[in-house]
Design a protein around this motif. Structure first.
Motif, PDB file in Angstrom:
ATOM      1  N   UNK A  27      38.325  30.966  39.529  1.00 52.33           N
ATOM      2  CA  UNK A  27      38.952  31.207  40.508  1.00 52.33           C
ATOM      3  C   UNK A  27      40.899  30.279  40.712  1.00 52.33           C
ATOM      4  N   UNK A  28      40.287  29.120  39.305  1.00 59.77           N
ATOM      5  CA  UNK A  28      41.425  28.491  39.162  1.00 59.77           C
ATOM      6  C   UNK A  28      42.218  29.406  38.278  1.00 59.77           C
ATOM      7  N   UNK A  29      42.032  29.858  37.518  1.00 62.60           N
ATOM      8  CA  UNK A  29      42.769  30.641  36.724  1.00 62.60           C
ATOM      9  C   UNK A  29      42.829  32.062  37.375  1.00 62.60           C
ATOM     10  N   UNK A  30      42.128  32.789  38.014  1.00 62.31           N
ATOM     11  CA  UNK A  30      42.838  33.776  38.608  1.00 62.31           C
ATOM     12  C   UNK A  30      44.079  33.192  39.714  1.00 62.31           C
ATOM     13  N   UNK A  31      44.485  32.171  40.537  1.00 62.86           N
ATOM     14  CA  UNK A  31      45.755  31.311  40.992  1.00 62.86           C
ATOM     15  C   UNK A  31      46.631  31.283  40.346  1.00 62.86           C
ATOM     16  N   UNK A  32      46.127  30.956  38.863  1.00 66.25           N
ATOM     17  CA  UNK A  32      47.014  30.598  38.132  1.00 66.25           C
ATOM     18  C   UNK A  32      48.175  31.704  37.340  1.00 66.25           C
ATOM     19  N   UNK A  33      47.127  33.204  37.323  1.00 65.93           N
ATOM     20  CA  UNK A  33      47.255  34.822  37.150  1.00 65.93           C
ATOM     21  C   UNK A  33      48.685  34.986  38.564  1.00 65.93           C
ATOM     22  N   UNK A  34      48.025  34.783  39.624  1.00 67.31           N
ATOM     23  CA  UNK A  34      48.961  34.897  40.508  1.00 67.31           C
ATOM     24  C   UNK A  34      50.468  34.427  40.734  1.00 67.31           C
ATOM     25  N   UNK A  35      49.773  33.416  40.454  1.00 63.42           N
ATOM     26  CA  UNK A  35      51.166  32.526  40.513  1.00 63.42           C
ATOM     27  C   UNK A  35      51.811  33.068  39.672  1.00 63.42           C
ATOM     28  N   UNK A  36      51.795  33.112  38.053  1.00 63.88           N
ATOM     29  CA  UNK A  36      52.687  34.073  37.208  1.00 63.88           C
ATOM     30  C   UNK A  36      53.718  35.077  37.524  1.00 63.88           C
ATOM     31  N   UNK A  37      52.025  36.325  38.401  1.00 64.75           N
ATOM     32  CA  UNK A  37      52.216  37.425  38.909  1.00 64.75           C
ATOM     33  C   UNK A  37      53.469  37.837  39.456  1.00 64.75           C
ATOM     34  N   UNK A  38      53.433  36.319  40.718  1.00 67.94           N
ATOM     35  CA  UNK A  38      54.076  36.998  41.945  1.00 67.94           C
ATOM     36  C   UNK A  38      55.638  36.258  41.763  1.00 67.94           C
ATOM     37  N   UNK A  39      55.944  35.052  40.519  1.00 68.66           N
ATOM     38  CA  UNK A  39      57.120  34.774  40.215  1.00 68.66           C
ATOM     39  C   UNK A  39      56.979  33.218  40.810  1.00 68.66           C
ATOM     40  N   UNK A  40      56.227  32.605  40.860  1.00 64.02           N
ATOM     41  CA  UNK A  40      55.978  31.228  41.896  1.00 64.02           C
ATOM     42  C   UNK A  40      57.251  30.590  41.246  1.00 64.02           C
ATOM     43  N   UNK A  41      57.654  30.215  40.651  1.00 62.09           N
ATOM     44  CA  UNK A  41      58.887  29.253  39.779  1.00 62.09           C
ATOM     45  C   UNK A  41      60.070  29.729  41.711  1.00 62.09           C
ATOM     46  N   UNK A  42      60.142  30.370  41.835  1.00 61.86           N
ATOM     47  CA  UNK A  42      61.122  31.222  43.285  1.00 61.86           C
ATOM     48  C   UNK A  42      60.435  30.793  44.512  1.00 61.86           C
ATOM     49  N   UNK A  43      59.005  30.508  44.634  1.00 62.04           N
ATOM     50  CA  UNK A  43      58.097  30.361  45.849  1.00 62.04           C
ATOM     51  C   UNK A  43      59.353  29.599  46.897  1.00 62.04           C
ATOM     52  N   UNK A  44      59.262  30.122  47.846  1.00 64.93           N
ATOM     53  CA  UNK A  44      59.495  28.751  48.863  1.00 64.93           C
ATOM     54  C   UNK A  44      59.180  27.918  48.997  1.00 64.93           C
ATOM     55  N   UNK A  81      53.708  42.259  40.890  1.00 66.13           N
ATOM     56  CA  UNK A  81      52.745  43.127  41.252  1.00 66.13           C
ATOM     57  C   UNK A  81      51.712  42.082  41.260  1.00 66.13           C
ATOM     58  N   UNK A  82      50.322  42.330  42.124  1.00 67.04           N
ATOM     59  CA  UNK A  82      49.030  41.539  42.181  1.00 67.04           C
ATOM     60  C   UNK A  82      48.272  41.677  40.874  1.00 67.04           C
ATOM     61  N   UNK A  83      48.184  40.591  40.560  1.00 66.49           N
ATOM     62  CA  UNK A  83      47.570  40.508  38.851  1.00 66.49           C
ATOM     63  C   UNK A  83      46.221  40.917  38.966  1.00 66.49           C
ATOM     64  N   UNK A  84      45.617  41.829  38.094  1.00 64.86           N
ATOM     65  CA  UNK A  84      44.071  41.991  38.594  1.00 64.86           C
ATOM     66  C   UNK A  84      43.152  41.616  38.499  1.00 64.86           C
ATOM     67  N   UNK A  85      43.180  40.042  37.867  1.00 63.60           N
ATOM     68  CA  UNK A  85      42.220  39.072  37.806  1.00 63.60           C
ATOM     69  C   UNK A  85      42.115  38.374  39.085  1.00 63.60           C
ATOM     70  N   UNK A  86      43.047  38.698  40.062  1.00 60.08           N
ATOM     71  CA  UNK A  86      42.701  38.470  42.068  1.00 60.08           C
ATOM     72  C   UNK A  86      41.077  38.796  42.005  1.00 60.08           C
ATOM     73  N   UNK A  87      40.263  40.140  41.192  1.00 60.65           N
ATOM     74  CA  UNK A  87      39.603  40.148  42.367  1.00 60.65           C
ATOM     75  C   UNK A  87      38.592  39.710  41.361  1.00 60.65           C
ATOM     76  N   UNK A 107      45.468  46.428  42.933  1.00 66.37           N
ATOM     77  CA  UNK A 107      44.586  46.766  42.173  1.00 66.37           C
ATOM     78  C   UNK A 107      43.201  47.055  42.494  1.00 66.37           C
ATOM     79  N   UNK A 108      42.418  47.814  41.879  1.00 68.97           N
ATOM     80  CA  UNK A 108      41.270  48.358  42.379  1.00 68.97           C
ATOM     81  C   UNK A 108      40.239  46.757  42.653  1.00 68.97           C
ATOM     82  N   UNK A 109      40.293  46.425  40.712  1.00 67.63           N
ATOM     83  CA  UNK A 109      39.212  44.759  41.090  1.00 67.63           C
ATOM     84  C   UNK A 109      39.289  44.153  42.468  1.00 67.63           C
ATOM     85  N   UNK A 110      40.178  44.759  43.442  1.00 63.46           N
ATOM     86  CA  UNK A 110      40.424  43.531  44.934  1.00 63.46           C
ATOM     87  C   UNK A 110      38.374  44.531  45.539  1.00 63.46           C
TER      88      UNK A 110
END
Length: 476
Positions: A27-44, A81-87, A107-110
């Motif tokens: 779960x932690x790894x998937x959240x890290x992927x989500x952060x990087x895939x969706x430009x987490x550095x610029x999140x509000x 884009x949402x990462x495949x690992x979100x699934x 992602x189909x993995x959802x």
């Protein structure tokens, strides 16, 4: 580097402090992927993300029994884009990432998130459609993805979701017919399909016994209300505007104690029932073909939009002999209606009744007649009886009138009006409801008119003695 990242993630998942719940490393790894895939550095807002802070304290994350169960990142400047690992977040029950800049396909993995109950991805830039793997989301109750760029035919995978009660696919690019299977989703309480490009016959609505709110507006749906409507006992809000229906809207389709908002603008209504006993706050029926006789029983409803309406009755072109009499009606009715008849654009003195009779017809009385109707209860609306053209018999007619093939489209129109009449050369005029010429030009076979600056209302394309009504509808 990969081992260092894993070590960091495991540090998030298993902090030295024992006051926090342990989080599954995947779960932690998937959240890290989500952060990087969706430009987490610029999140509000990204408090806690990718730090030694326990995962359950990361902004927008809920953890129960070591699993991530909720992601709430609404309006947080996610982009990408949402990462495949979100699934791999198979413990998720809720995702809310609406009002961001998410793009790409889902992602189909959802489909592996079998515990998911609510998915909200409104106002993003998602493309494609719903993956077939969504059939595995057997617990899904709320699917809300309006205002994206989803396309293709209606996503039939939703028919496998037996617990779905809230479905909102509005403001996408879906097209084609509505499948009959949609009629069987009687568990639905909310349905949003507006502002797509669905076309063809409207589905039967009588099975929606639990529906409280439904939006079908601004598609290209067709059908007779008497055939596809049914009793909707729980309906609170119904919007059907901007389609191509026909028939009469009856008050008997609704529970008077429940119905509050009813929107049927620009959708082809020919009559409307008496809704004065209903609990209506808003009734929008402008842009149809209603008369004062239809509208008067609904006077006094909280907010009623009723202007404009199409002209009444049909255009008449008839030959009369000298001395013959001819009667015509205005076609509105209503207790509070006043009438004024016109002849060739000028008022006829004393012609203020619903019926007008022309006696002792001769050449001086040949021309176009119409009536303008007003009503004290609806002061912003004028109704116009379509022209009655009386011509003196005796004129010779040879061959087929080419204007019989006149075609005017689209109707209603808001930008460019196409006029086609193969074989006709002459003049084309467009007149308003008072008979005033608002456009005129020479014509040969076809013509294109820019109406973007024209006011909303009913106009008539005129060629020789042929008239075709067209509705100009400018979005406000």
């Amino acid at each position: 580097m990969k081992h260092a990242l894993l070590y960091l993630v495991f540090a998030f998942a298993y902090p030295l402090s024992h006051t926090s719940a342990q989080v599954l490393p995947a779960d932690s790894l998937a959240l890290v992927d989500l952060y990087h895939s969706t430009n987490g550095e610029n999140w509000t807002e990204k408090t806690g993300w990718l730090t030694a802070t326990p995962v359950e304290q990361w902004h927008g994350i809920t953890v129960q029994n070591g699993r991530v169960t909720e992601i709430r990142l609404y309006d947080n400047n996610l982009a990408g884009a949402l990462p495949t690992s979100i699934g791999t977040l198979t413990g998720l029950r809720l995702i809310d990432m609406g009002v961001n800049q998410l793009s790409g396909e889902l992602p189909e993995s959802m489909g592996d998130m079998a515990a998911l109950e609510s998915l909200n991805l409104i106002v993003n830039q998602l493309t494609g459609s719903l993956p077939a793997t969504f059939s595995n989301l057997t617990e899904l109750q709320d699917l809300t993805i309006y205002r994206n760029e989803l396309s293709g035919p209606f996503p039939e995978v939703v028919f496998t979701l037996s617990k779905l009660v809230h479905l909102d696919l509005a403001s996408n690019n879906y097209s084609g017919p509505l499948p009959p299977a949609l009629e069987q989703m009687s568990q639905l309480e909310y349905l949003g399909l507006d502002r797509n490009a669905f076309s063809g016959s409207m589905i039967y609505m009588g099975n929606f016994v639990n529906m409280t709110e439904a939006h079908f507006d601004f598609n290209q749906l067709t059908g007779n209300l008497q055939e596809f409507m049914g009793y909707l006992p729980q309906m609170y809000y119904l919007s059907m505007s901007g389609n191509q229906f026909r028939g009469c809207l009856s008050e008997f389709y609704f529970n008077p104690d429940r119905l509050t908002y009813l929107y049927f603008s620009y959708c082809g209504l020919r009559c409307i029932g008496d809704f004065s006993d209903h609990n209506l706050s808003r009734l929008h029926v402008d842009g149809n073909a209603l008369t004062f006789d239809d509208l008067e029983p609904n006077f006094g409803i909280g907010l009623i939009l009723y202007n404009p309406q199409d002209s009444t009755l049909s255009f008449i072109d008839t030959l009369l002999e000298v001395g013959q009499s001819f009667s015509m009606e205005a076609g509105s009715g209503g207790v509070f209606t006043q009438y004024q008849w016109y002849f060739n654009g000028a008022e006829l003195d004393g012609a203020t009744e619903e019926m007008l009779t022309i006696d002792d017809f001769d050449a001086s009385k040949a021309g176009a007649y119409y009536s303008v109707m007003t009503n004290t209860q609806f002061p912003n609306l004028q109704l116009v009886r379509r022209h009655v053209l009386l011509r003196l018999d005796g004129a010779s007619h040879v061959g087929t009138d080419p204007t019989s093939s006149l075609r005017v489209y689209p109707n209603p129109v808001s930008a460019y009006l196409h006029i086609e009449c193969p074989g006709y050369s002459g003049r084309v005029d467009v007149v308003d409801q008072l008979g005033r010429v608002v456009f005129g030009d020479t014509f040969h076979d076809q013509h294109l008119i820019d109406v973007r600056e024209w006011h909303t209302g009913v106009y008539y394309v005129r060629m020789k003695n042929t008239y075709s009504a067209v509705m100009i509808h400018q979005n406000q």
